[in-house]
Motif scaffolding. Structure first.
Motif: not given
Length: 298
Positions: A101-115
Protein backbone atom coordinates in the motif's frame (compact mmCIF):
# COMPACT_ATOMS: atom_id res chain seq x y z
CA UNK A 1 26.44 8.42 -28.99
CA UNK A 2 26.37 5.22 -26.90
CA UNK A 3 25.76 7.33 -23.79
CA UNK A 4 22.83 9.07 -25.49
CA UNK A 5 21.31 5.74 -26.54
CA UNK A 6 21.69 4.45 -22.97
CA UNK A 7 20.01 7.42 -21.30
CA UNK A 8 17.39 8.06 -24.00
CA UNK A 9 16.37 4.47 -24.77
CA UNK A 10 17.72 1.88 -22.35
CA UNK A 11 17.09 3.83 -19.14
CA UNK A 12 13.36 4.50 -19.80
CA UNK A 13 12.97 0.91 -21.02
CA UNK A 14 14.58 -0.48 -17.88
CA UNK A 15 12.52 1.76 -15.63
CA UNK A 16 9.39 0.76 -17.54
CA UNK A 17 10.08 -2.95 -16.99
CA UNK A 18 10.69 -2.36 -13.28
CA UNK A 19 7.45 -0.36 -12.99
CA UNK A 20 5.60 -3.08 -14.90
CA UNK A 21 6.80 -5.58 -12.32
CA UNK A 22 5.51 -3.30 -9.57
CA UNK A 23 2.12 -3.06 -11.29
CA UNK A 24 1.82 -6.83 -11.65
CA UNK A 25 1.88 -7.03 -7.86
CA UNK A 26 -0.68 -4.25 -7.26
CA UNK A 27 -4.45 -4.21 -7.27
CA UNK A 28 -7.10 -1.64 -6.46
CA UNK A 29 -7.38 -3.22 -3.01
CA UNK A 30 -3.86 -1.96 -2.26
CA UNK A 31 -5.12 1.63 -2.59
CA UNK A 32 -8.39 0.91 -0.80
CA UNK A 33 -6.43 -0.52 2.10
CA UNK A 34 -5.39 3.03 3.03
CA UNK A 35 -8.73 3.34 4.86
CA UNK A 36 -8.13 0.07 6.76
CA UNK A 37 -5.15 1.44 8.70
CA UNK A 38 -4.86 5.13 7.84
CA UNK A 39 -2.61 5.91 10.83
CA UNK A 40 0.12 3.53 9.66
CA UNK A 41 -0.06 4.88 6.09
CA UNK A 42 0.04 8.48 7.34
CA UNK A 43 3.06 7.76 9.57
CA UNK A 44 4.88 6.04 6.69
CA UNK A 45 4.20 8.86 4.25
CA UNK A 46 5.13 11.49 6.85
CA UNK A 47 8.47 9.76 7.45
CA UNK A 48 9.08 9.47 3.69
CA UNK A 49 8.09 12.96 2.54
CA UNK A 50 8.99 15.11 5.57
CA UNK A 51 11.43 13.49 8.02
CA UNK A 52 13.60 11.75 5.45
CA UNK A 53 14.43 14.83 3.31
CA UNK A 54 15.19 16.82 6.48
CA UNK A 55 17.50 14.08 7.75
CA UNK A 56 19.18 13.79 4.35
CA UNK A 57 19.74 17.54 4.19
CA UNK A 58 21.37 17.45 7.62
CA UNK A 59 23.62 14.54 6.60
CA UNK A 60 24.65 16.23 3.34
CA UNK A 61 25.50 19.42 5.23
CA UNK A 62 27.17 17.57 8.09
CA UNK A 63 29.46 15.62 5.76
CA UNK A 64 30.17 18.72 3.68
CA UNK A 65 29.27 16.96 0.43
CA UNK A 66 30.05 18.73 -2.85
CA UNK A 67 26.87 20.34 -4.24
CA UNK A 68 26.20 17.83 -7.03
CA UNK A 69 26.67 14.81 -4.75
CA UNK A 70 24.47 16.46 -2.11
CA UNK A 71 21.70 16.94 -4.67
CA UNK A 72 22.11 13.32 -5.77
CA UNK A 73 21.60 12.14 -2.19
CA UNK A 74 18.56 14.41 -1.81
CA UNK A 75 17.19 13.03 -5.09
CA UNK A 76 17.39 9.58 -3.55
CA UNK A 77 15.62 10.78 -0.40
CA UNK A 78 12.79 12.13 -2.55
CA UNK A 79 12.41 8.88 -4.49
CA UNK A 80 9.70 6.43 -3.37
CA UNK A 81 10.37 3.02 -1.90
CA UNK A 82 11.22 0.24 -4.29
CA UNK A 83 9.30 -2.98 -4.87
CA UNK A 84 12.27 -4.81 -3.28
CA UNK A 85 11.06 -3.47 0.08
CA UNK A 86 8.11 -5.87 -0.17
CA UNK A 87 10.45 -8.86 -0.39
CA UNK A 88 12.64 -7.77 2.52
CA UNK A 89 9.57 -6.99 4.60
CA UNK A 90 8.23 -10.47 3.91
CA UNK A 91 11.53 -12.07 4.97
CA UNK A 92 11.56 -9.93 8.13
CA UNK A 93 7.93 -10.97 8.89
CA UNK A 94 6.72 -7.40 8.46
CA UNK A 95 3.25 -6.31 7.34
CA UNK A 96 3.66 -6.84 3.60
CA UNK A 97 0.16 -5.57 2.82
CA UNK A 98 1.14 -2.23 4.37
CA UNK A 99 4.35 -2.26 2.31
CA UNK A 100 2.45 -2.75 -0.92
CA UNK A 101 0.00 0.00 0.00
CA UNK A 102 2.81 2.44 0.86
CA UNK A 103 4.67 1.61 -2.36
CA UNK A 104 1.54 2.19 -4.42
CA UNK A 105 0.56 5.43 -2.66
CA UNK A 106 4.07 6.86 -2.49
CA UNK A 107 4.76 6.13 -6.16
CA UNK A 108 1.81 8.37 -7.07
CA UNK A 109 2.67 11.10 -4.55
CA UNK A 110 6.32 11.19 -5.68
CA UNK A 111 5.28 12.58 -9.05
CA UNK A 112 4.51 15.78 -7.14
CA UNK A 113 6.79 15.64 -4.08
CA UNK A 114 9.97 14.57 -5.90
CA UNK A 115 10.28 17.64 -8.19
CA UNK A 116 9.51 19.94 -5.24
CA UNK A 117 12.14 18.39 -2.93
CA UNK A 118 14.81 18.22 -5.64
CA UNK A 119 14.15 21.78 -6.79
CA UNK A 120 14.61 22.97 -3.20
CA UNK A 121 17.84 20.96 -3.01
CA UNK A 122 19.20 22.44 -6.24
CA UNK A 123 18.54 25.93 -4.89
CA UNK A 124 20.04 25.13 -1.47
CA UNK A 125 23.22 23.40 -2.65
CA UNK A 126 23.90 25.03 -6.02
CA UNK A 127 22.81 28.50 -4.93
CA UNK A 128 20.70 29.08 -8.03
CA UNK A 129 17.08 28.86 -9.05
CA UNK A 130 17.91 25.90 -11.27
CA UNK A 131 15.14 23.32 -11.25
CA UNK A 132 14.16 20.04 -12.85
CA UNK A 133 12.78 21.01 -16.26
CA UNK A 134 9.42 19.35 -15.79
CA UNK A 135 7.36 21.41 -18.17
CA UNK A 136 4.12 19.87 -19.41
CA UNK A 137 5.80 17.58 -21.95
CA UNK A 138 8.28 16.39 -19.32
CA UNK A 139 5.48 15.70 -16.85
CA UNK A 140 3.83 13.59 -19.56
CA UNK A 141 7.14 11.78 -20.06
CA UNK A 142 7.50 10.97 -16.36
CA UNK A 143 3.88 9.82 -16.18
CA UNK A 144 4.42 7.65 -19.25
CA UNK A 145 7.56 6.00 -17.93
CA UNK A 146 6.31 5.53 -14.37
CA UNK A 147 2.52 5.27 -14.33
CA UNK A 148 1.71 3.68 -17.69
CA UNK A 149 3.72 0.47 -17.02
CA UNK A 150 2.26 0.30 -13.49
CA UNK A 151 -1.23 0.70 -14.97
CA UNK A 152 -0.57 -2.01 -17.56
CA UNK A 153 0.67 -4.37 -14.85
CA UNK A 154 -2.39 -3.68 -12.69
CA UNK A 155 -4.68 -4.23 -15.69
CA UNK A 156 -3.05 -7.59 -16.46
CA UNK A 157 -3.43 -8.62 -12.83
CA UNK A 158 -7.11 -7.59 -12.77
CA UNK A 159 -8.08 -9.15 -16.11
CA UNK A 160 -5.65 -12.07 -16.34
CA UNK A 161 -4.50 -13.03 -12.82
CA UNK A 162 -2.99 -16.32 -14.01
CA UNK A 163 -0.92 -14.50 -16.63
CA UNK A 164 0.10 -11.96 -13.99
CA UNK A 165 1.35 -14.76 -11.73
CA UNK A 166 3.34 -16.29 -14.61
CA UNK A 167 4.87 -12.95 -15.59
CA UNK A 168 5.92 -11.83 -12.12
CA UNK A 169 8.98 -14.08 -11.79
CA UNK A 170 10.56 -13.38 -15.22
CA UNK A 171 9.79 -9.66 -14.90
CA UNK A 172 11.38 -9.57 -11.43
CA UNK A 173 14.49 -11.32 -12.76
CA UNK A 174 14.66 -8.92 -15.70
CA UNK A 175 14.18 -5.97 -13.32
CA UNK A 176 17.06 -7.18 -11.14
CA UNK A 177 19.31 -7.52 -14.19
CA UNK A 178 18.35 -4.03 -15.37
CA UNK A 179 19.06 -2.61 -11.91
CA UNK A 180 22.54 -4.15 -11.89
CA UNK A 181 23.24 -2.86 -15.41
CA UNK A 182 22.02 0.64 -14.56
CA UNK A 183 24.21 0.83 -11.45
CA UNK A 184 27.18 -0.57 -13.41
CA UNK A 185 26.63 1.97 -16.20
CA UNK A 186 26.39 4.87 -13.76
CA UNK A 187 29.59 3.74 -12.05
CA UNK A 188 31.37 3.15 -15.38
CA UNK A 189 30.42 6.58 -16.67
CA UNK A 190 32.00 8.19 -13.62
CA UNK A 191 34.89 5.72 -13.32
CA UNK A 192 37.52 8.44 -13.60
CA UNK A 193 36.08 10.18 -10.52
CA UNK A 194 34.61 7.10 -8.85
CA UNK A 195 37.21 6.65 -6.11
CA UNK A 196 37.05 10.32 -5.19
CA UNK A 197 33.25 10.32 -5.28
CA UNK A 198 33.08 7.16 -3.17
CA UNK A 199 35.38 8.69 -0.58
CA UNK A 200 33.24 11.82 -0.54
CA UNK A 201 29.77 10.25 -0.44
CA UNK A 202 30.18 6.56 0.53
CA UNK A 203 30.05 7.07 4.30
CA UNK A 204 27.28 9.67 3.97
CA UNK A 205 25.23 7.19 1.90
CA UNK A 206 25.72 4.49 4.54
CA UNK A 207 24.73 6.85 7.37
CA UNK A 208 21.70 8.02 5.40
CA UNK A 209 20.68 4.41 4.81
CA UNK A 210 20.94 3.55 8.51
CA UNK A 211 19.12 6.75 9.50
CA UNK A 212 16.38 6.01 6.96
CA UNK A 213 15.71 2.58 8.40
CA UNK A 214 15.98 3.94 11.92
CA UNK A 215 13.39 6.65 11.25
CA UNK A 216 11.12 4.20 9.45
CA UNK A 217 11.23 1.72 12.33
CA UNK A 218 11.46 3.86 15.48
CA UNK A 219 8.93 6.60 14.64
CA UNK A 220 6.09 4.07 14.17
CA UNK A 221 7.04 2.41 17.46
CA UNK A 222 6.99 5.80 19.20
CA UNK A 223 3.38 6.31 18.09
CA UNK A 224 2.57 2.76 19.24
CA UNK A 225 2.13 1.02 15.91
CA UNK A 226 2.66 -2.78 15.97
CA UNK A 227 6.18 -4.05 15.36
CA UNK A 228 5.17 -5.71 12.11
CA UNK A 229 3.93 -2.38 10.74
CA UNK A 230 7.06 -0.63 12.02
CA UNK A 231 9.17 -3.22 10.19
CA UNK A 232 7.22 -2.66 6.98
CA UNK A 233 7.65 1.12 7.22
CA UNK A 234 11.35 0.73 8.06
CA UNK A 235 11.90 -1.34 4.92
CA UNK A 236 9.80 1.03 2.81
CA UNK A 237 11.73 4.07 4.02
CA UNK A 238 15.15 2.42 3.87
CA UNK A 239 14.88 0.76 0.44
CA UNK A 240 14.54 3.43 -2.22
CA UNK A 241 13.86 3.23 -5.94
CA UNK A 242 17.47 3.90 -6.87
CA UNK A 243 16.72 3.19 -10.53
CA UNK A 244 14.30 6.11 -10.66
CA UNK A 245 16.83 8.41 -8.98
CA UNK A 246 19.60 7.39 -11.37
CA UNK A 247 17.28 7.81 -14.35
CA UNK A 248 16.28 11.35 -13.33
CA UNK A 249 19.90 12.29 -12.64
CA UNK A 250 21.20 10.88 -15.93
CA UNK A 251 18.42 11.63 -18.43
CA UNK A 252 19.33 14.44 -20.87
CA UNK A 253 15.78 15.77 -20.65
CA UNK A 254 15.87 15.95 -16.84
CA UNK A 255 18.95 16.70 -14.67
CA UNK A 256 21.51 15.38 -17.20
CA UNK A 257 24.21 15.11 -14.51
CA UNK A 258 26.04 11.79 -14.12
CA UNK A 259 27.71 12.93 -10.88
CA UNK A 260 24.30 13.20 -9.23
CA UNK A 261 23.69 9.54 -10.14
CA UNK A 262 26.63 8.36 -8.01
CA UNK A 263 24.94 8.61 -4.55
CA UNK A 264 21.88 6.58 -5.67
CA UNK A 265 24.18 3.98 -7.27
CA UNK A 266 26.28 3.60 -4.12
CA UNK A 267 23.19 3.57 -1.89
CA UNK A 268 21.55 0.89 -4.06
CA UNK A 269 24.51 -1.39 -3.40
CA UNK A 270 24.64 -0.70 0.34
CA UNK A 271 20.93 -1.05 1.10
CA UNK A 272 20.70 -4.78 0.31
CA UNK A 273 23.25 -5.63 3.00
CA UNK A 274 21.84 -3.28 5.64
CA UNK A 275 18.25 -4.35 4.88
CA UNK A 276 19.24 -8.00 5.32
CA UNK A 277 20.91 -7.20 8.65
CA UNK A 278 17.96 -5.11 9.81
CA UNK A 279 15.51 -7.82 8.78
CA UNK A 280 17.37 -10.52 10.68
CA UNK A 281 17.38 -8.36 13.83
CA UNK A 282 13.65 -7.65 13.87
CA UNK A 283 12.29 -10.92 12.41
CA UNK A 284 12.48 -12.85 15.66
CA UNK A 285 10.48 -10.23 17.54
CA UNK A 286 7.89 -10.10 14.78
CA UNK A 287 7.26 -13.84 15.10
CA UNK A 288 5.50 -13.14 18.38
CA UNK A 289 2.93 -10.90 16.67
CA UNK A 290 0.06 -12.81 15.14
CA UNK A 291 -0.01 -12.03 11.40
CA UNK A 292 -2.99 -10.11 10.08
CA UNK A 293 -4.97 -11.56 7.17
CA UNK A 294 -3.37 -10.07 4.06
CA UNK A 295 -2.63 -10.87 0.45
CA UNK A 296 0.56 -12.52 -0.60
CA UNK A 297 3.66 -10.37 -1.17
CA UNK A 298 4.16 -8.93 -4.63
Amino acid sequence: MQSNVFTAVFMPLALGVIMLGLGLGLGLEDFRRVVVYPRAVFVGLFCQTVLLPLACYGIAKGFGLPPELAVGLMLLAASPGGATANLFSHLAKGDVALNITLTATNSILSLFTLPFIVNMSLTAFLGTEKSIPLQFDKVIQVFAVVLVPVGIGMLIRAKRPAASDRLQKPVKITSAVFLVLIIAAAVLKERANLLTSFRQVGLAALVFNLVSMGIGYLVPLLVRLPKRQATAIGMEIGIHNGTLAIAIASAPTLLNNSTMAIPPAIYSLIMFFTAAAFGSLVARGNEKDAPDPQPKAA
